[in-house]
Each structure stands twice: as C-alpha cells, then as structure tokens.
Write a protein that holds these residues in place. Structure first.
Motif, mmCIF file in Angstrom:
data_model
loop_
_atom_site.group_PDB
_atom_site.id
_atom_site.type_symbol
_atom_site.label_atom_id
_atom_site.label_comp_id
_atom_site.label_asym_id
_atom_site.label_seq_id
_atom_site.Cartn_x
_atom_site.Cartn_y
_atom_site.Cartn_z
ATOM 1 N N ASN A 28 0.814 -1.211 0.000
ATOM 2 C CA ASN A 28 0.000 0.000 0.000
ATOM 3 C C ASN A 28 0.855 1.271 0.000
ATOM 4 O O ASN A 28 0.492 2.265 0.594
ATOM 5 C CB ASN A 28 -0.980 0.000 1.170
ATOM 6 C CG ASN A 28 -2.235 0.792 0.849
ATOM 7 O OD1 ASN A 28 -2.559 0.992 -0.307
ATOM 8 N ND2 ASN A 28 -2.930 1.236 1.869
ATOM 9 N N LEU A 29 2.012 1.208 -0.650
ATOM 10 C CA LEU A 29 2.885 2.368 -0.814
ATOM 11 C C LEU A 29 2.809 2.822 -2.265
ATOM 12 O O LEU A 29 2.571 2.007 -3.153
ATOM 13 C CB LEU A 29 4.336 2.002 -0.468
ATOM 14 C CG LEU A 29 4.595 1.612 0.969
ATOM 15 C CD1 LEU A 29 6.004 1.039 1.104
ATOM 16 C CD2 LEU A 29 4.439 2.803 1.881
ATOM 17 N N PRO A 30 3.021 4.112 -2.535
ATOM 18 C CA PRO A 30 3.021 4.535 -3.932
ATOM 19 C C PRO A 30 4.161 3.875 -4.697
ATOM 20 O O PRO A 30 5.204 3.546 -4.118
ATOM 21 C CB PRO A 30 3.206 6.055 -3.855
ATOM 22 C CG PRO A 30 3.718 6.332 -2.498
ATOM 23 C CD PRO A 30 3.284 5.210 -1.619
ATOM 24 N N LEU A 31 3.976 3.688 -5.989
ATOM 25 C CA LEU A 31 4.985 3.003 -6.798
ATOM 26 C C LEU A 31 6.321 3.731 -6.816
ATOM 27 O O LEU A 31 7.357 3.117 -7.004
ATOM 28 C CB LEU A 31 4.481 2.820 -8.227
ATOM 29 C CG LEU A 31 3.303 1.867 -8.384
ATOM 30 C CD1 LEU A 31 2.818 1.849 -9.817
ATOM 31 C CD2 LEU A 31 3.690 0.466 -7.938
ATOM 32 N N PHE A 32 6.306 5.031 -6.576
ATOM 33 C CA PHE A 32 7.533 5.820 -6.636
ATOM 34 C C PHE A 32 8.170 6.022 -5.269
ATOM 35 O O PHE A 32 9.010 6.889 -5.095
ATOM 36 C CB PHE A 32 7.245 7.179 -7.285
ATOM 37 C CG PHE A 32 6.099 7.921 -6.644
ATOM 38 C CD1 PHE A 32 6.310 8.751 -5.566
ATOM 39 C CD2 PHE A 32 4.820 7.768 -7.125
ATOM 40 C CE1 PHE A 32 5.269 9.430 -4.976
ATOM 41 C CE2 PHE A 32 3.758 8.439 -6.544
ATOM 42 C CZ PHE A 32 3.996 9.275 -5.466
ATOM 43 N N PHE A 33 7.804 5.198 -4.272
ATOM 44 C CA PHE A 33 8.312 5.413 -2.923
ATOM 45 C C PHE A 33 9.820 5.213 -2.821
ATOM 46 O O PHE A 33 10.475 5.860 -2.016
ATOM 47 C CB PHE A 33 7.579 4.538 -1.909
ATOM 48 C CG PHE A 33 8.098 3.136 -1.776
ATOM 49 C CD1 PHE A 33 9.013 2.817 -0.789
ATOM 50 C CD2 PHE A 33 7.671 2.132 -2.623
ATOM 51 C CE1 PHE A 33 9.487 1.530 -0.660
ATOM 52 C CE2 PHE A 33 8.135 0.845 -2.502
ATOM 53 C CZ PHE A 33 9.055 0.542 -1.514
ATOM 54 N N GLU A 34 10.402 4.354 -3.647
ATOM 55 C CA GLU A 34 11.860 4.157 -3.609
ATOM 56 C C GLU A 34 12.591 5.440 -4.004
ATOM 57 O O GLU A 34 13.594 5.804 -3.395
ATOM 58 C CB GLU A 34 12.271 3.010 -4.533
ATOM 59 C CG GLU A 34 11.878 1.639 -4.027
ATOM 60 C CD GLU A 34 12.674 1.200 -2.814
ATOM 61 O OE1 GLU A 34 13.745 1.766 -2.550
ATOM 62 O OE2 GLU A 34 12.205 0.281 -2.125
#
Length: 77
Positions: A28-34
C-alpha cells in the motif's frame, strides 16, 4: 477520419498508461516510494558519538521548529 483520430487517441492513451504506471504496491505504498526514499535526508539524526554534543547541536533547531511563533505586538482589541 474519425477512425484515424480514435486510433491515435487510443494509442496515445495506451502509451501514457504504459510509460507512467499509477497505483500502489502490495504494501500500500506509492509506486515511486523508492525514489522518494533516496531523496530523504536526516540532517538532525543521531549517528553515534557523544549524545550531549549532539543534543546541544540539535535542540535549538528542534525547538525552533516546534515552538509556536510569539507575536511581538501586544494584543489590544
């Protein structure tokens, strides 16, 4: 002409959808969290050493960010 326009629109929409994925991961994290995580810095973090020296350096900055603004003018309704 309409078919050509409709096909171009569908192709552009499909290309955009493939180029820019939207949504979240399984956690449930945005795809761009990295990418966001790599940009984060923690300049006030304790990295070992003498905690008293760290406290003296960090405490004024923390107080300045937490304590509310104090007005310099008296309240006179």
């Amino acid at each position: 002409m309409r078919r050509l326009l409709a096909s171009a629109l569908m192709l552009a929409t499909a290309h955009t959808a493939l180029a820019e994925p939207h949504g979240v991961t399984e956690d449930n994290l945005p795809l761009f969290f990295e990418a966001l995580k790599e940009r984060m810095t923690f300049p006030l973090a304790y990295e070992g050493g003498d905690p008293d020296v760290w406290r003296e350096r960090v405490l004024p900055e923390v107080r300045a960010s937490i304590l509310p603004y104090t007005a310099s003018r008296p309240f006179d309704p």
